[in-house]
Design a protein around this motif. Sequence first.
Motif, PDB file in Angstrom:
ATOM      1  N   LEU A 164       0.824  -1.309   0.278  1.00  0.00           N
ATOM      2  CA  LEU A 164       0.034  -0.079   0.062  1.00  0.00           C
ATOM      3  C   LEU A 164       0.946   1.295   0.096  1.00  0.00           C
ATOM      4  O   LEU A 164       1.916   1.275   0.828  1.00  0.00           O
ATOM      5  CB  LEU A 164      -1.125  -0.074   1.193  1.00  0.00           C
ATOM      6  N   GLU A 165       0.392   2.205  -0.801  1.00  0.00           N
ATOM      7  CA  GLU A 165       1.465   3.391  -1.064  1.00  0.00           C
ATOM      8  C   GLU A 165       0.952   4.142   0.440  1.00  0.00           C
ATOM      9  O   GLU A 165      -0.143   4.801   0.688  1.00  0.00           O
ATOM     10  CB  GLU A 165       0.994   4.334  -2.034  1.00  0.00           C
ATOM     11  N   LEU A 166       2.124   4.460   1.215  1.00  0.00           N
ATOM     12  CA  LEU A 166       1.910   5.050   2.491  1.00  0.00           C
ATOM     13  C   LEU A 166       3.023   6.378   2.406  1.00  0.00           C
ATOM     14  O   LEU A 166       4.115   6.161   1.988  1.00  0.00           O
ATOM     15  CB  LEU A 166       2.340   4.111   3.686  1.00  0.00           C
ATOM     16  N   PRO A 167       2.635   7.618   3.250  1.00  0.00           N
ATOM     17  CA  PRO A 167       1.340   7.425   3.919  1.00  0.00           C
ATOM     18  C   PRO A 167       0.350   7.951   3.153  1.00  0.00           C
ATOM     19  O   PRO A 167       0.352   8.645   2.055  1.00  0.00           O
ATOM     20  CB  PRO A 167       1.885   8.837   4.750  1.00  0.00           C
ATOM     21  N   MET A 168      -0.835   7.828   3.700  1.00  0.00           N
ATOM     22  CA  MET A 168      -2.202   8.183   3.139  1.00  0.00           C
ATOM     23  C   MET A 168      -2.373   9.457   3.370  1.00  0.00           C
ATOM     24  O   MET A 168      -1.812  10.063   4.280  1.00  0.00           O
ATOM     25  CB  MET A 168      -3.315   7.147   3.728  1.00  0.00           C
ATOM     26  N   PRO A 169      -3.308  10.189   2.527  1.00  0.00           N
ATOM     27  CA  PRO A 169      -3.549  11.479   2.980  1.00  0.00           C
ATOM     28  C   PRO A 169      -4.054  11.760   4.165  1.00  0.00           C
ATOM     29  O   PRO A 169      -4.665  10.705   4.536  1.00  0.00           O
ATOM     30  CB  PRO A 169      -4.493  11.790   1.702  1.00  0.00           C
ATOM     31  N   ASP A 170      -4.103  12.828   4.697  1.00  0.00           N
ATOM     32  CA  ASP A 170      -4.481  13.032   5.983  1.00  0.00           C
ATOM     33  C   ASP A 170      -5.763  12.679   6.519  1.00  0.00           C
ATOM     34  O   ASP A 170      -6.135  11.926   7.609  1.00  0.00           O
ATOM     35  CB  ASP A 170      -4.221  14.513   6.750  1.00  0.00           C
ATOM     36  N   GLU A 171      -6.767  12.861   5.726  1.00  0.00           N
ATOM     37  CA  GLU A 171      -8.284  12.706   5.969  1.00  0.00           C
ATOM     38  C   GLU A 171      -8.443  11.062   5.883  1.00  0.00           C
ATOM     39  O   GLU A 171      -9.310  10.506   6.926  1.00  0.00           O
ATOM     40  CB  GLU A 171      -9.359  13.283   5.036  1.00  0.00           C
ATOM     41  N   ALA A 172      -7.932  10.333   5.033  1.00  0.00           N
ATOM     42  CA  ALA A 172      -8.015   9.010   4.862  1.00  0.00           C
ATOM     43  C   ALA A 172      -7.134   8.481   6.020  1.00  0.00           C
ATOM     44  O   ALA A 172      -7.749   7.332   6.463  1.00  0.00           O
ATOM     45  CB  ALA A 172      -7.185   8.558   3.720  1.00  0.00           C
TER      46      ALA A 172
END
Length: 185
Positions: free
Chosen positions: A61-69
């Motif tokens: 999984l591409e990390l980090p995710m956007p803040d809201e997600a």
Amino acid sequence: MTEAWTHNNARVEAEERKGYLYVRANGYVATPNDVERATLYLHDRMEAAGTRKMLLDLRALELPMPDEACHTAWQFVHAREYELLAFALPEEQADLMVTRMNITGVSSGLPFRAFTSIVEAHRWLDQRNSGMIRRVSTTSFPAIAQASSIPPVGIQSATSLAPDELPSTNPPPPNKKRSTIPPGR
């Protein structure tokens, strides 16, 4: 793998393993709505498997995710809709992320841990599944009960000594130190 949940650039697959659900996530989860849909899929898979224990393999999984997600994902973690949760994170980003996640889990009293490998995560789930937490200090030494049946070397039992050989109950007199002050004339 069993049926998978896909949306845009994300794919989540779940497979029942020994005592837990193995979940592999790939791609990119960009919105809180995507996270909510993925967690609903996980709820359905846990119910179908009859377990509330999961290993989330997030290495692809591409990390980090956007803040809201990311915030929505943490809401799932804090909601405790699982019994045990282990994360496997990508090694190139894992040092700080694993530390932060484990500190959060321990300080919040949440039953999840993060690891850099599937083997470590599986081992943690397996130890918890058995109800037994193995520690190196207790598993690498022989049982104390076996050692306690052997009398210590060099010490005799008081019952095996003759009455005249029994130690006296009075302690020996203390050794007197010599005075360092010369005697007066």
